[in-house]
Design a protein around this motif. Structure first.
Motif, PDB file in Angstrom:
ATOM      1  N   UNK A  30       4.864  -5.644 -27.380  1.00 31.89           N
ATOM      2  CA  UNK A  30       4.600  -4.644 -26.488  1.00 31.89           C
ATOM      3  C   UNK A  30       6.084  -3.936 -26.042  1.00 31.89           C
ATOM      4  N   UNK A  31       5.757  -2.557 -26.014  1.00 29.14           N
ATOM      5  CA  UNK A  31       6.866  -1.606 -25.905  1.00 29.14           C
ATOM      6  C   UNK A  31       6.660  -0.656 -24.903  1.00 29.14           C
ATOM      7  N   UNK A  32       7.490  -0.547 -24.184  1.00 24.80           N
ATOM      8  CA  UNK A  32       7.564   0.954 -23.208  1.00 24.80           C
ATOM      9  C   UNK A  32       8.834   1.525 -23.337  1.00 24.80           C
ATOM     10  N   UNK A  33       8.899   2.751 -23.807  1.00 28.12           N
ATOM     11  CA  UNK A  33      10.383   3.623 -24.042  1.00 28.12           C
ATOM     12  C   UNK A  33      11.081   3.716 -22.680  1.00 28.12           C
ATOM     13  N   UNK A  34      12.408   3.469 -22.556  1.00 30.42           N
ATOM     14  CA  UNK A  34      13.225   3.955 -21.627  1.00 30.42           C
ATOM     15  C   UNK A  34      13.744   5.132 -21.659  1.00 30.42           C
ATOM     16  N   UNK A  35      14.701   5.886 -20.777  1.00 34.37           N
ATOM     17  CA  UNK A  35      15.117   7.258 -21.057  1.00 34.37           C
ATOM     18  C   UNK A  35      15.771   7.163 -22.348  1.00 34.37           C
ATOM     19  N   UNK A  36      16.700   6.306 -22.566  1.00 35.24           N
ATOM     20  CA  UNK A  36      17.551   6.627 -23.501  1.00 35.24           C
ATOM     21  C   UNK A  36      16.630   6.785 -25.125  1.00 35.24           C
ATOM     22  N   UNK A  37      15.662   5.561 -25.111  1.00 33.51           N
ATOM     23  CA  UNK A  37      14.732   5.637 -26.361  1.00 33.51           C
ATOM     24  C   UNK A  37      13.795   7.033 -26.551  1.00 33.51           C
ATOM     25  N   UNK A  38      13.396   7.351 -25.358  1.00 34.21           N
ATOM     26  CA  UNK A  38      12.688   8.632 -25.145  1.00 34.21           C
ATOM     27  C   UNK A  38      13.406   9.880 -25.798  1.00 34.21           C
ATOM     28  N   UNK A  39      14.829  10.029 -25.113  1.00 35.02           N
ATOM     29  CA  UNK A  39      15.752  10.950 -25.901  1.00 35.02           C
ATOM     30  C   UNK A  39      15.836  10.988 -27.219  1.00 35.02           C
ATOM     31  N   UNK A  40      15.997   9.735 -27.877  1.00 35.78           N
ATOM     32  CA  UNK A  40      16.125   9.561 -29.195  1.00 35.78           C
ATOM     33  C   UNK A  40      14.849   9.921 -30.240  1.00 35.78           C
ATOM     34  N   UNK A  41      13.804   9.514 -29.594  1.00 40.87           N
ATOM     35  CA  UNK A  41      12.330  10.118 -30.084  1.00 40.87           C
ATOM     36  C   UNK A  41      12.339  11.637 -30.011  1.00 40.87           C
ATOM     37  N   UNK A  42      12.738  12.351 -28.967  1.00 39.98           N
ATOM     38  CA  UNK A  42      12.778  13.598 -28.991  1.00 39.98           C
ATOM     39  C   UNK A  42      13.456  14.355 -29.673  1.00 39.98           C
ATOM     40  N   UNK A  43      14.904  13.665 -29.869  1.00 41.60           N
ATOM     41  CA  UNK A  43      15.749  14.477 -30.651  1.00 41.60           C
ATOM     42  C   UNK A  43      15.085  14.300 -32.158  1.00 41.60           C
ATOM     43  N   UNK A  44      14.698  13.154 -32.620  1.00 42.51           N
ATOM     44  CA  UNK A  44      14.234  13.190 -33.967  1.00 42.51           C
ATOM     45  C   UNK A  44      12.880  13.968 -34.024  1.00 42.51           C
TER      46      UNK A  44
END
Length: 374
Positions: free
Chosen positions: A103-117
């Motif tokens: 199980x995984x919930x994205x944090x702020x930094x991980x969301x930023x990485x996903x949005x950048x990708x």
């Protein structure tokens, strides 16, 4: 409210409707094809077995109506999975609480990485997806992260647990444009059999979600049935057409979209109760275009590249491409977290090139902040 769709749904008899659909004749289909404005009875004829010999005629008319209303444009969007935490136990979903997956919930930094990708791929339209877990990925989580995500894109959609009218209105103020909420099946007994634990067991709370969205003034409301969950996809999809018609009448300020998800393999998944052939899915898509010419029709990466390349030009005007169905899937590919296995694994550019080859125009962005929002 006496106008709730629940009361309308209770007046519809599943078995009677099924019998009517399967009793349609070639003459009924011909009348439906010749109609200028098509009724729900015409829709029954168009999804019936009697219409199968007329699929080519349906496809030509669907393509004509699509080009008139939407031109040659195909809108591109990508799902952004924020969390696979879920407090429901559903037989058909890889996120189900009973499945032994990471199980995984994205944090702020991980969301930023996903949005950048996703931005690097050209995406400006995102669909935020989570499992249904109110305490971990509920309103507090959305309040924290929605504004930052919205600042990176021109359009934001969500597919999360059903919320209240007040919550939807608040999310609209934070930048939410559209919500996808699929009933899964309109057959209450089948629904009960596949939703074993959690808030999703409440059939009528989910059924009323599009009405709460309309009351909150959400710009676009996405509907759908999970094809293969019930024993009769035709009857399920007729109920979907009833739902659409009701909402268009009572919440005409909102736009609507229809999706056509067929069951796909996932962790702990079930076998479909009814199988729909590719030709039958084409028939259903064309029937919806003939019935609702102004409604957005969407086709996801659940379908194969070959199928999408040949069907999108007929009646579809919104597609996903390069989709990852797990949290962190774009920046860090982690298949063990995915909700289901996509069938079309081509890159967004490859899908776009296939559409260009068919004379269609992929649209990555169709809105800008300086234009304002309702």
């Amino acid at each position: 409210m006496k106008n709730e769709f629940r009361h309308h749904w209770q007046q519809l008899d599943w078995d009677d409707i099924s019998l009517t659909i399967y009793s349609k004749t070639a003459a009924d289909v011909e009348r439906a094809l010749n109609a200028h404005i098509r009724s729900r009875d015409d829709f029954m004829a168009l999804i019936s077995p009697a219409a199968q010999p007329d699929l080519e005629t349906m496809a030509q008319e669907a393509q004509r109506l699509t080009r008139i209303r939407f031109g040659n444009t195909i809108s591109f969007y990508a799902p952004l999975y924020l969390s696979n935490l879920c407090a429901n136990d559903c037989t058909y979903c890889g996120f189900s609480m009973s499945n032994q997956i990471k199980r995984k919930t994205l944090n702020t930094q991980e969301i930023e990485m996903e949005c950048a990708a996703l931005n690097a791929m050209g995406y400006e339209h995102l669909l935020l997806v989570t499992g249904e877990h109110q305490s971990k990925v509920g309103m507090a989580y959305f309040r924290q992260h929605l504004p930052a995500i919205r600042s990176k894109v021109s359009s934001l959609m969500m597919e999360v647990q059903p919320l209240s009218t007040q919550d939807y209105a608040e999310l609209k103020g934070l930048g939410l444009d559209a919500v996808m909420v699929y009933q899964e099946t309109y057959h209450a007994l089948t629904y009960q059999q596949h939703h074993l634990r959690g808030n999703k067991q409440d059939f009528f709370w989910r059924l009323a979600t599009p009405e709460r969205l309309g009351q909150a003034g959400i710009d676009k409301i996405g509907l759908g049935a999970l094809i293969g969950l019930s024993a009769d996809w035709r009857t399920d999809c007729y109920f979907l057409a009833e739902h659409l018609s009701y909402l268009q009448k009572h919440y005409w300020q909102s736009r609507y979209s229809i999706s056509f998800p067929r069951l796909r393999p996932c962790a702990g998944g079930i076998e479909p109760a009814s199988l729909m052939s590719d030709a039958q899915l084409v028939q259903l898509i064309c029937a919806f275009r003939l019935f609702a010419p102004d409604v957005e029709l969407s086709l996801s990466t659940r379908e194969s590249p070959h199928f999408r390349d040949h069907v999108v030009p007929l009646a579809i005007n919104s597609v996903s491409a390069g989709s990852k169905t797990q949290p962190g899937g774009y920046a860090n590919n982690t298949p063990e977290l995915e909700q289901f296995a996509p069938h079309d694994n081509r890159s967004p550019q490859q899908v776009a090139d296939a559409l260009y080859a068919r004379g269609l125009q992929p649209i990555w962005k169709d809105w800008d902040g300086f234009l304002g929002r309702n």
